[in-house]
Design a protein around this motif. Structure first.
Motif, PDB file in Angstrom:
ATOM      1  N   UNK A  20       0.823  -1.216   0.000  1.00 46.66           N
ATOM      2  CA  UNK A  20       0.000   0.000   0.000  1.00 46.66           C
ATOM      3  C   UNK A  20       0.852   1.259   0.000  1.00 46.66           C
ATOM      4  N   UNK A  21       0.259   2.334  -0.483  1.00 47.57           N
ATOM      5  CA  UNK A  21       0.931   3.625  -0.524  1.00 47.57           C
ATOM      6  C   UNK A  21       1.112   4.144   0.905  1.00 47.57           C
ATOM      7  N   UNK A  22       2.301   4.625   1.262  1.00 48.66           N
ATOM      8  CA  UNK A  22       2.550   5.076   2.645  1.00 48.66           C
ATOM      9  C   UNK A  22       1.905   6.430   2.936  1.00 48.66           C
ATOM     10  N   UNK A  23       0.614   6.470   2.895  1.00 50.47           N
ATOM     11  CA  UNK A  23      -0.116   7.705   3.165  1.00 50.47           C
ATOM     12  C   UNK A  23      -1.530   7.370   3.590  1.00 50.47           C
ATOM     13  N   UNK A  24      -2.359   8.387   3.790  1.00 46.85           N
ATOM     14  CA  UNK A  24      -3.724   8.135   4.249  1.00 46.85           C
ATOM     15  C   UNK A  24      -4.557   7.364   3.234  1.00 46.85           C
ATOM     16  N   UNK A  25      -4.283   7.631   1.924  1.00 47.85           N
ATOM     17  CA  UNK A  25      -5.070   6.947   0.911  1.00 47.85           C
ATOM     18  C   UNK A  25      -4.383   5.658   0.496  1.00 47.85           C
ATOM     19  N   UNK A  26      -4.198   4.683   0.969  1.00 48.50           N
ATOM     20  CA  UNK A  26      -3.403   3.483   0.737  1.00 48.50           C
ATOM     21  C   UNK A  26      -3.362   2.996  -0.720  1.00 48.50           C
ATOM     22  N   UNK A  27      -4.315   3.411  -1.532  1.00 50.63           N
ATOM     23  CA  UNK A  27      -4.422   2.889  -2.895  1.00 50.63           C
ATOM     24  C   UNK A  27      -3.315   3.452  -3.805  1.00 50.63           C
ATOM     25  N   UNK A  51      -4.938  -2.010  -5.317  1.00 47.88           N
ATOM     26  CA  UNK A  51      -3.738  -2.759  -4.933  1.00 47.88           C
ATOM     27  C   UNK A  51      -3.702  -4.119  -5.616  1.00 47.88           C
ATOM     28  N   UNK A  52      -4.757  -4.432  -6.366  1.00 51.97           N
ATOM     29  CA  UNK A  52      -4.819  -5.682  -7.135  1.00 51.97           C
ATOM     30  C   UNK A  52      -5.378  -5.381  -8.530  1.00 51.97           C
ATOM     31  N   UNK A  53      -4.730  -4.515  -9.296  1.00 50.72           N
ATOM     32  CA  UNK A  53      -5.293  -4.115 -10.590  1.00 50.72           C
ATOM     33  C   UNK A  53      -5.312  -5.258 -11.595  1.00 50.72           C
ATOM     34  N   UNK A  54      -6.390  -5.345 -12.347  1.00 52.06           N
ATOM     35  CA  UNK A  54      -6.515  -6.349 -13.409  1.00 52.06           C
ATOM     36  C   UNK A  54      -6.385  -5.648 -14.757  1.00 52.06           C
TER      37      UNK A  54
END
Length: 702
Positions: A20-27, A51-54
């Protein structure tokens, strides 16, 4: 991954459990690149907030003769549109066969600068004692940089040089070689001397380069040996192709045994294009498919060899047309980045629906044009007459090019999601032209598209598609042809119109003053400015006279020459020479000959313009076809058994044979026997050659 000689197909499916992105919005907003060594050859679209892009994207590419790794790099794009690498997957060339035709999960590896280094350097180091002028002794290090090999590709360039640095605790000394332009195996042979004392702890050598891949001596010798199968298989395809029915041909058989029709279509189309036989080939397989079709509405709509071959042909032969017509419009859409979302459900809070509708209207039609002709409509007014053909061209050529311009080389990368949505809406609108359907807006699948569908539901657009009217229409200046001896030959403004049958000019848009049949166009060439002291002129040469025309600018002049050359290139009486200047005052200005019927003094540019011509290696495409036959040998044998079963037992097909389309079992069996025999013979020759080569090669040699 699937690979054949010279061609690689990858299907990028999904990323799973990205950190996850190291910030409030993890996406994260992720995209992938595909690299052959250091050269990026493909980039996926960017998928936002996942975090699981298709992806599910297919990628085809030419495989260089020599490369080391097929790599997939994962990048994250932040809110400031900065890209940072998350990880990568690298597969060695020799390991690709392990994943042939299989789905596989790969763990992501960190991207390390040291791991990206590729190639070899040949060095010679010598430490010598030297007596100084004062009688003392010092050490000198001689560093000889001989050559480098197999440097990787960076942006299709290779301008390498070597930087040799002597590093110590109290000093740093660096020297550089000359730059070797466009060479991935540079020969430097330069020597650098450094004084080495007790203060120096280490010597490091640093190489900075832009690089390209190479073909080893072994590969070149092996290719020379392969001439036998290139010739024999080409003869086999051409010889068997003319057999009737076409379903008994080697080309049809290849399409039947390949796992995906696209695998067979790509080399077949390129090979037939290379030998100038693409039209009879497509005509034959299309005629066979039409004869088997029960419902005319399904013609060319399925996943058949015919549809894939036509797809590939349009992509190759129509690439120039797309660049001239669609690329400027798509570039404008991608650059302007205007909000065009017209679906109320997908509208963002900051957007206004009415404003977006106006923006989208400007994209699909030119409000400044008096005739209200659509921008995209004028760009994609195709050469079609029947609904089946028009649907095919619009649905499988124009619409995909608009939807995914990167796959048609109209844009370098996949558009961002915002622009991609606009292109999707444009593509939906354009598809209504191809369908030629007259129906009520209420029946339209998306209600928010109804108004734009109504716009294209007018009869004039259906007539334009059916009748090919206005294939190319423009206002230009032409010189009167002087049909009688005393006729005036002044310059006049006229409307010019080109269809696939004739080239005409008019006082107004209605009623032609003169019509030139396409078959009467002998050449289309530029006219030198000195003829009439006018720029941007070109000439349409006919059997008895030449029509001199001045375009509005140099770009339009080039486009008219290109398109007129293209539509008339198959004329049997095309000229090989022409006069680059006009015939004035009783002689040709260029060669001074007095007879107006004198043959031309300059070779015609002829054929297709350079940016339309296709660079196809016929031998390599034949090599790919051979590789496919070899890969699917088991299915060739199975198809041969199916032919035998059909010939002997005239009853319900066995389930295992039902996948093959066999119209004439006996003729198909003969072709299969020839193919199998040729492939097996060549494989034996190749194995013997490799054994001989291995036996003669000395360990440690290049």
């Amino acid at each position: 991954c699937r690979s054949t000689d010279g061609m690689l197909k990858c299907r990028l499916l999904q990323l799973f459990n990205i950190p996850p992105y190291p910030g409030p919005n993890k996406m994260r907003d992720c995209y992938c690149t595909v690299n052959l060594d250091q050269e990026e050859v493909f980039r996926t679209k960017t998928l936002e907030k996942s975090l699981c892009p298709f992806y599910g994207e297919d990628f085809y590419c030419e495989i260089p003769r020599s490369f080391r790794h097929l790599s997939f790099y994962i990048f994250d794009r932040d809110v400031f549109r900065r890209d940072s690498s998350i990880g990568k997957v690298a597969v060695k060339k020799e390991d690709l066969q392990k994943y042939h035709g299989k789905d596989h999960w790969f763990p992501l590896q960190p991207v390390c600068a040291d791991s990206e280094v590729q190639g070899k350097v040949h060095l010679e180091l010598r430490l010598s004692e030297v007596i100084t002028d004062s009688g003392g002794v010092c050490h000198k290090l001689a560093t000889r940089v001989l050559e480098c090999q197999d440097l990787p590709i960076v942006n299709n360039q290779c301008d390498p040089y070597a930087a040799v640095s002597l590093l110590g605790p109290s000093r740093s000394e660096a020297k550089k070689t000359k730059v070797k332009r466009k060479n991935n195996n540079p020969q430097f042979d330069e020597v650098f001397f450094f004084e080495v004392g007790a203060h120096c702890q280490m010597t490091s050598l640093k190489y900075i380069f832009n690089d390209i891949e190479t073909c080893s001596m072994y590969t070149c010798q092996y290719l020379n040996k392969l001439e036998c199968f290139v010739i024999s298989l080409a003869v086999l395809i051409w010889g068997v192709f003319v057999s009737q029915p076409v379903s008994a041909s080697a080309a049809h058989i290849l399409g039947e045994v390949c796992r995906e029709k696209q695998e067979a279509a790509v080399p077949l189309v390129r090979l037939f294009l290379h030998y100038g036989k693409i039209v009879p080939f497509l005509s034959a397989i299309a005629h066979a498919e039409i004869s088997r079709t029960q419902d005319p509405n399904t013609i060319f709509r399925g996943n058949s060899l015919t549809s894939k071959c036509i797809d590939e042909t349009m992509k190759l032969a129509g690439m120039h047309y797309l660049r001239v017509t669609l690329k400027p419009i798509i570039d404008e859409i991608c650059t302007d980045h205007k909000p065009c979302e017209i679906d109320p459900v997908k509208l963002k809070e900051s957007e206004n629906l009415d404003t977006n509708r106006v923006s989208f209207s400007k994209v699909i039609r030119d409000d400044d044009d008096d005739d209200d002709d659509g921008v995209c409509v004028s760009a994609v007014d195709p050469d079609v007459r029947y609904t089946a053909v028009s649907s095919f061209i619009f649905l499988r050529f124009f619409a995909p090019a608009i939807l995914s311009p990167n796959l048609f080389h109209l844009r370098p990368h996949h558009p961002d999601p915002y622009t991609s949505r606009t292109l999707t809406l444009v593509s939906k609108t354009i598809q209504t032209l191809g369908s030629l359907a007259k129906s009520k807006s209420a029946n339209f699948k998306e209600s928010y598209m109804a108004a734009f569908y109504d716009y294209f539901n007018e009869q004039k657009y259906a007539d334009a598609v059916k009748n090919v009217s206005g294939y190319h229409v423009q206002f230009m200046i032409k010189r009167a042809q002087g049909r009688n001896r005393f006729g005036l030959k002044n310059f006049k403004k006229r409307w010019f119109r080109l269809t696939n049958h004739e080239f005409t000019y008019h006082k107004t848009k209605e009623g032609a003053l003169c019509s030139i049949p396409i078959e009467n166009i002998l050449a289309v060439e530029r006219l030198e400015e000195e003829s009439f002291k006018m720029k941007n002129m070109f000439q349409v040469i006919q059997p008895e006279r030449a029509l001199y025309i001045q375009a509005n600018n140099c770009v339009e002049a080039r486009d008219w020459i290109d398109i007129l050359t293209k539509v008339s290139q198959c004329n049997r009486k095309r000229l090989s020479t022409y006069h680059p200047s006009a015939f004035l005052n009783g002689h040709w200005l260029c060669c001074k000959l007095s007879a107006d019927t004198a043959p031309g003094c300059t070779p015609c540019t002829g054929g297709l313009p350079a940016n339309i011509q296709l660079d196809v290696d016929g031998d390599r495409e034949t090599e790919r076809i051979y590789s496919l036959y070899s890969t699917y040998m088991a299915k060739l044998v199975k198809m041969q058994e199916a032919c035998g079963s059909k010939s002997v037992y005239d009853g319900p097909e066995q389930e295992e044979y039902s996948t093959f389309v066999i119209d004439d079992p006996q003729e198909t069996y003969k072709t299969l026997s020839l193919v199998i025999s040729a492939v097996q013979t060549l494989e034996q020759q190749h194995m013997q050659y490799k054994r001989d080569k291995f036996r003669k090669t000395k360990y440690g040699s290049q």
